[in-house]
Scaffold this motif. Structure first.
Motif, PDB file in Angstrom:
ATOM      1  N   LEU A  12       0.806  -1.212   0.000  1.00  0.00           N
ATOM      2  CA  LEU A  12       0.000   0.000   0.000  1.00  0.00           C
ATOM      3  C   LEU A  12       0.842   1.265   0.000  1.00  0.00           C
ATOM      4  O   LEU A  12       0.300   2.366   0.108  1.00  0.00           O
ATOM      5  N   HIS A  13       2.187   1.110  -0.138  1.00  0.00           N
ATOM      6  CA  HIS A  13       3.088   2.267  -0.131  1.00  0.00           C
ATOM      7  C   HIS A  13       3.522   2.607  -1.550  1.00  0.00           C
ATOM      8  O   HIS A  13       3.619   1.721  -2.411  1.00  0.00           O
ATOM      9  N   PRO A  14       3.822   3.874  -1.825  1.00  0.00           N
ATOM     10  CA  PRO A  14       4.486   4.212  -3.091  1.00  0.00           C
ATOM     11  C   PRO A  14       5.957   3.794  -3.027  1.00  0.00           C
ATOM     12  O   PRO A  14       6.492   3.552  -1.935  1.00  0.00           O
ATOM     13  N   ILE A  16       9.880   3.835  -2.578  1.00  0.00           N
ATOM     14  CA  ILE A  16      10.704   4.689  -1.722  1.00  0.00           C
ATOM     15  C   ILE A  16      11.590   5.591  -2.577  1.00  0.00           C
ATOM     16  O   ILE A  16      12.199   5.147  -3.565  1.00  0.00           O
ATOM     17  N   CYS A  17      11.655   6.867  -2.213  1.00  0.00           N
ATOM     18  CA  CYS A  17      12.513   7.824  -2.915  1.00  0.00           C
ATOM     19  C   CYS A  17      12.840   8.954  -1.966  1.00  0.00           C
ATOM     20  O   CYS A  17      12.235   9.088  -0.896  1.00  0.00           O
ATOM     21  N   GLU A  18      13.791   9.799  -2.345  1.00  0.00           N
ATOM     22  CA  GLU A  18      14.185  10.963  -1.542  1.00  0.00           C
ATOM     23  C   GLU A  18      13.538  12.201  -2.149  1.00  0.00           C
ATOM     24  O   GLU A  18      14.111  12.867  -3.010  1.00  0.00           O
ATOM     25  N   ILE A  19      12.333  12.493  -1.694  1.00  0.00           N
ATOM     26  CA  ILE A  19      11.554  13.567  -2.299  1.00  0.00           C
ATOM     27  C   ILE A  19      12.160  14.928  -2.033  1.00  0.00           C
ATOM     28  O   ILE A  19      12.007  15.862  -2.837  1.00  0.00           O
ATOM     29  N   SER A  20      12.876  15.084  -0.922  1.00  0.00           N
ATOM     30  CA  SER A  20      13.448  16.389  -0.600  1.00  0.00           C
ATOM     31  C   SER A  20      14.639  16.743  -1.488  1.00  0.00           C
ATOM     32  O   SER A  20      14.949  17.914  -1.676  1.00  0.00           O
ATOM     33  N   LYS A  25      12.275  12.099  -9.480  1.00  0.00           N
ATOM     34  CA  LYS A  25      12.503  10.657  -9.559  1.00  0.00           C
ATOM     35  C   LYS A  25      11.483   9.861  -8.726  1.00  0.00           C
ATOM     36  O   LYS A  25      11.569   8.632  -8.683  1.00  0.00           O
ATOM     37  N   CYS A  26      10.579  10.549  -8.066  1.00  0.00           N
ATOM     38  CA  CYS A  26       9.602   9.866  -7.225  1.00  0.00           C
ATOM     39  C   CYS A  26       8.360   9.511  -8.042  1.00  0.00           C
ATOM     40  O   CYS A  26       7.861  10.333  -8.821  1.00  0.00           O
TER      41      CYS A  26
END
Length: 449
Positions: A12-14, A16-20, A25-26
């Motif tokens: 149920l998760h998208p 994982i990425c570093e959105i900040s 790339k997310c």
């Protein structure tokens, strides 16, 4: 229960990425995952809305009649209720956030669900002892009737009058000899009076929405900006999610200070609560304008430090203490207490229907909700307008607050709060003058009778 379920299951998760660092790339979350999340938040909002509206009324109903002692007990109950709400929020912001950051969001959300369930069982255990008043009609019916009536001419048909006319005889006298034309006149007079009062209260409500709009944005953005600053207190590091504990603590401390210190000092005004409810709201708006001005100055200094240290491309790590935000948090807490308390007391004291007093808290929450939604639209509008300059970037575009022009936006909010205060002062004075004239006319009619 839906939130810990979604936090626990990786499906149920998208991804994982570093959105900040690189939001491009997310990948977005799947539709059904977002649907479950929004459903959880919707159910939570409905439950919290019912709690906010019903718990104060349930407590007030335990104190019987409207005597001086009962009014004092009701006031004391509401003070303890507000203190309990602030204390519960403070405990959650400190301990539950620590659990979520160190043990996992699923465990933190599960503890929330269990805590709410325990509270529900404790409350339900007191059902045999509560004094329950029988429902005698919804206040919304009369309020809607008042609004419909105010949009028509005075001689328009009113439901209560039509109902009485349908059952009346040709000579308007029933079997007991009572003159129902008097009942018609009384009903019409009551609705007309309610129409006038509600029409006069509308500008106050709209003015309060304008007052709340900068408050909601200031509180949210100040907390987000605080996450980019130095949140350390010696060896202790404050999680960014716990920063809202600072205004919550101020809010909790200011309530007894206001009741025990400020209210007795202001008793010379002749009002029971020190100052009138309309004055409460005006004082809160004035504190909000000052808080916005201070927020502008602090944010200008923070951006200056960002530029001097070359941190424009960094999302955090600004060498500036979080305690620079304490003063605006303090002023915003005073604004929150003054405006919310003043508006609730204003509705209770001025509502044309006694039943409408029971939805004062709900009306106040509704106005705050409208202000919050309006704030979201206001941010989008400001971003759209300011994209014409600065390389096509709006003042609040992106997730990196070190690249925004939040100081300009805070100055805009200070201007908006000042305009809202002037607008509110105009309508509040006009309402007070009209009320004084109406009282004089009523007294004259009583003397003539």
């Amino acid at each position: 229960m839906l939130l810990p379920l979604q936090a626990h299951l990786p499906s149920l998760h998208p991804p994982i990425c570093e959105i900040s660092k690189d939001p491009s790339k997310c990948e977005p979350a799947q539709v059904w995952s977002l649907t479950l999340l929004y459903l959880s938040l919707l159910v939570f909002a409905i439950g919290e809305g019912c709690m906010r509206a019903c718990v104060p009324i349930l407590g007030e109903d335990q104190f019987g009649n409207d005597g001086p002692q009962e009014s004092h007990l009701r006031s004391k109950f509401l003070s303890w209720l507000n203190l309990a709400n602030s204390l519960g929020a403070l405990i959650g912001l400190v301990f539950l956030v620590w659990i979520e950051n160190n043990l996992g969001w699923d465990i933190g959300f599960m503890l929330c669900a269990v805590t709410v369930l325990v509270g529900l069982l404790i409350t339900a255990g007191g059902l045999p002892f509560y004094g329950m008043r029988k429902p005698n009609g919804s206040p919304l019916t009369r309020i809607l009737q008042v609004f419909v009536t105010s949009s028509k001419k005075r001689h328009a048909a009113i439901f209560d009058v039509v109902e009485l006319q349908e059952i009346s005889t040709s000579d308007h006298v029933d079997g007991d000899g009572d003159n129902k034309s008097d009942s018609n006149n009384i009903c019409t007079t009551r609705v007309d009076q309610g129409t006038g009062v509600m029409t006069q209260m509308l500008p106050i409500f709209i003015s309060c929405v304008l007052i709340y709009l900068p408050f909601t944005l200031l509180m949210t953005l100040t907390i987000q900006v605080g996450s980019t600053m130095d949140t350390g207190i010696g060896m202790i590091k404050i999680p960014s999610a716990s920063l809202i504990a600072i205004p919550t603590a101020f809010h909790m401390l200011m309530q007894p200070c206001y009741r025990q210190i400020l209210t007795p000092l202001l008793r010379f005004t002749g009002h029971t609560n020190g100052i009138a409810p309309l004055q409460h709201i005006g004082v809160g708006s004035a504190f909000g304008a000052v808080a916005a001005c201070i927020a502008t100055l602090v944010e200008a200094k923070r951006l200056m430090v960002v530029e001097q240290k070359g941190l424009t491309l960094a999302a955090a790590g600004v060498p500036m203490s979080i305690f620079w935000l304490v003063m605006q948090f303090f002023l915003l807490s005073i604004m929150d207490i003054a405006c919310i308390g003043g508006l609730v007391e204003f509705i209770k004291s001025e509502a044309p229907d006694p039943k409408a007093k029971h939805i004062a808290q709900a009306v106040q929450s509704l106005l705050v909700g409208i202000a919050t939604w309006s704030g979201c639209a206001f941010v989008q509008f400001v971003n759209r307008v300011t994209r014409h300059g600065d390389n096509g970037r709006g003042w609040l575009d992106g997730t990196n607050f070190n690249r925004t022009h939040l100081d300009r936006f805070f100055f805009l909010l200070a201007t908006l709060e000042l305009v809202a205060f002037i607008n509110y002062a105009f309508w509040a004075r006009r309402y007070a003058n009209k009320k004084g004239v109406s009282t004089i006319r009523l007294d004259s009619n009583n003397l003539g009778a």
